[in-house]
Motif scaffolding. Sequence first.
Motif, short mmCIF file in Angstrom:
data_model
loop_
_atom_site.label_atom_id
_atom_site.label_comp_id
_atom_site.label_asym_id
_atom_site.label_seq_id
_atom_site.Cartn_x
_atom_site.Cartn_y
_atom_site.Cartn_z
N ARG A 141 0.93 -1.13 0.06
CA ARG A 141 0.02 0.01 0.21
C ARG A 141 0.96 1.18 0.18
N LYS A 142 0.53 2.32 -0.64
CA LYS A 142 1.18 3.28 -0.95
C LYS A 142 0.60 4.80 -0.50
N ALA A 143 1.60 5.51 -0.09
CA ALA A 143 1.17 6.98 0.09
C ALA A 143 2.03 7.92 -0.83
N ALA A 144 1.45 9.05 -1.32
CA ALA A 144 2.27 9.90 -2.39
C ALA A 144 2.14 11.11 -2.14
N PHE A 145 3.40 11.98 -2.38
CA PHE A 145 3.58 13.24 -1.90
C PHE A 145 4.48 13.89 -3.09
N ARG A 146 3.97 15.16 -3.44
CA ARG A 146 4.51 16.06 -4.69
C ARG A 146 5.67 16.87 -3.78
N VAL A 151 6.77 8.30 -3.13
CA VAL A 151 5.92 7.27 -2.94
C VAL A 151 6.42 6.47 -1.76
N ALA A 152 5.82 6.63 -0.55
CA ALA A 152 5.86 5.62 0.66
C ALA A 152 5.28 4.59 0.40
N PRO A 186 2.19 0.55 8.28
CA PRO A 186 1.42 1.97 8.43
C PRO A 186 1.66 2.52 7.18
N VAL A 187 0.90 3.86 7.03
CA VAL A 187 1.23 4.76 5.81
C VAL A 187 1.50 5.98 6.24
N GLU A 188 2.57 6.57 5.64
CA GLU A 188 3.35 7.95 5.85
C GLU A 188 2.11 9.01 5.80
N THR A 189 2.23 10.12 6.29
CA THR A 189 1.56 11.39 6.48
C THR A 189 2.33 12.39 5.91
N VAL A 190 1.69 13.70 5.62
CA VAL A 190 2.27 14.78 5.19
C VAL A 190 3.30 15.27 6.07
N GLN A 191 3.04 15.06 7.33
CA GLN A 191 3.85 15.44 8.43
C GLN A 191 5.28 14.96 8.28
N GLN A 192 5.44 13.62 7.64
CA GLN A 192 6.56 13.03 7.66
C GLN A 192 7.36 13.62 6.34
N PHE A 252 10.49 5.98 -4.84
CA PHE A 252 9.92 5.15 -3.94
C PHE A 252 10.84 4.86 -2.53
N VAL A 253 10.01 5.01 -1.56
CA VAL A 253 10.89 4.86 -0.32
C VAL A 253 10.06 4.02 0.73
#
Length: 441
Positions: free
Chosen positions: A347-352, A364-365, A372-378, A437-438
């Motif tokens: 499962r992935k979380a994406a940030f620009r 893309v985490a 867990p899924v990362e949030t924008v705070q990270q 990808f991280v």
Amino acid sequence: MTGSSALKTDRYELTMLEASLRDGTASRPCVFELFSRRLSGGRRFGVVAGTGRLLSLLRDFRFGEEELRFLRDAKVLDAEALSYLEGYRFRGTIRGYREGELYFPGSPILTVEGTFADAVILETLALSVLNHDSAVATAASRMSIAAGDRPLAEMGSRRAAEDSAVAAARAAYIAGFGATSNLEAGRRWGIPTMGTAAHSWTLLHDSEEDAFRAQVDALGTETTLLVDTYDIRTGVETAVRVAGTGLGGVRLDSGDLPIVAAEVRAQLDELGATGTRITVTSDLDEYAIAALAASPVDSYGVGTSVVTGSGYPTASMVYKLVARQGSDGGWVAVAKASQDKASRGGRKAAFRIVSDGVARSETVAVSDGFEPVETVQQHPDGRALQVILVDNGEIDTAYEGVDGTAAAREHHLRVREELPVRALALSKSDPAIPTVFVDAG
């Protein structure tokens, strides 16, 4: 005619459902992901479009009496599977990029979470909508960039199937076009409509002057007259004589447009029609529009090229299972390993990642399983790209209809400003920003 969208799917989605009901895996929680491995045609960015349409089609994804009768009579499914479909409602959660957002290779554009049975049968519908609409929107955005401040109108309905024409008009509007010739798109999505007359109008009358005079009488002097049915120079002279120097516009649909536009502009100015606008509509694509940047053209009408994705009618998106719950209750990341068609599990979380107002990368985490899924705070320099579109079966109506279409257009024009300068070039190249990808954690 049924209003259900449930049979707009491939048979194998339902045969997998039947098999999963038999072996007990139908209720296994899963995560599916819709993404593109590469950008079509060496383009530097893609544009997500179709999300609002997909949500509305999901609401209508119901197996009523007619659909079940067809499946039963055609012996597609057994009784157990038909019984399951009779009460089918998608009860899972869908996260995804906002419509109008930019995407890059590997971007998790849509994440569908639910049981295998709930989620697998959405594959064809999701891909058919997003592949078509995103291809059109990507081409339209490139044309919008090439046009600069000059208005663009979509007029390609006659070069597409009747339903895809309406969808294409919507996708083009989201990506920067300002109007469409398609009235159904105007009614359904609130897109401004435009259109005056074709060559048949001129040919109908005994003379070009009669045709122009009749059009001006009906539509006023602010109308746009098509001046190339016969001789362009004569057409321009006749148009100004009939409508006066306050004529709204002339349209050119043939010829060597840079040369013809310059000649027509000079002629209009000589006749005193200095405020009359020039619209060109002859087989334009992003390259032709860019070539006209220095020409005295005021607006463009684009048909075939935009509704067919300017040579790339699909965005090449795929829908893959990326995580599932194992028989022991634990989550497992899964991925396809085929050569040139590999997917990335988890499962992935994406940030620009943006600095000084310019996009630098797509991060893309990736989680090994579900959490867990990362949030924008990270990612303090990042803009979170995913929103909840469907929450436990409840569709967010903000992304649908006229308002959803307008919001998608506004979002696209805003995020397009983040693109680095190299992304605006029309030549084939690598994606404008890298996808990184991280590991989540």
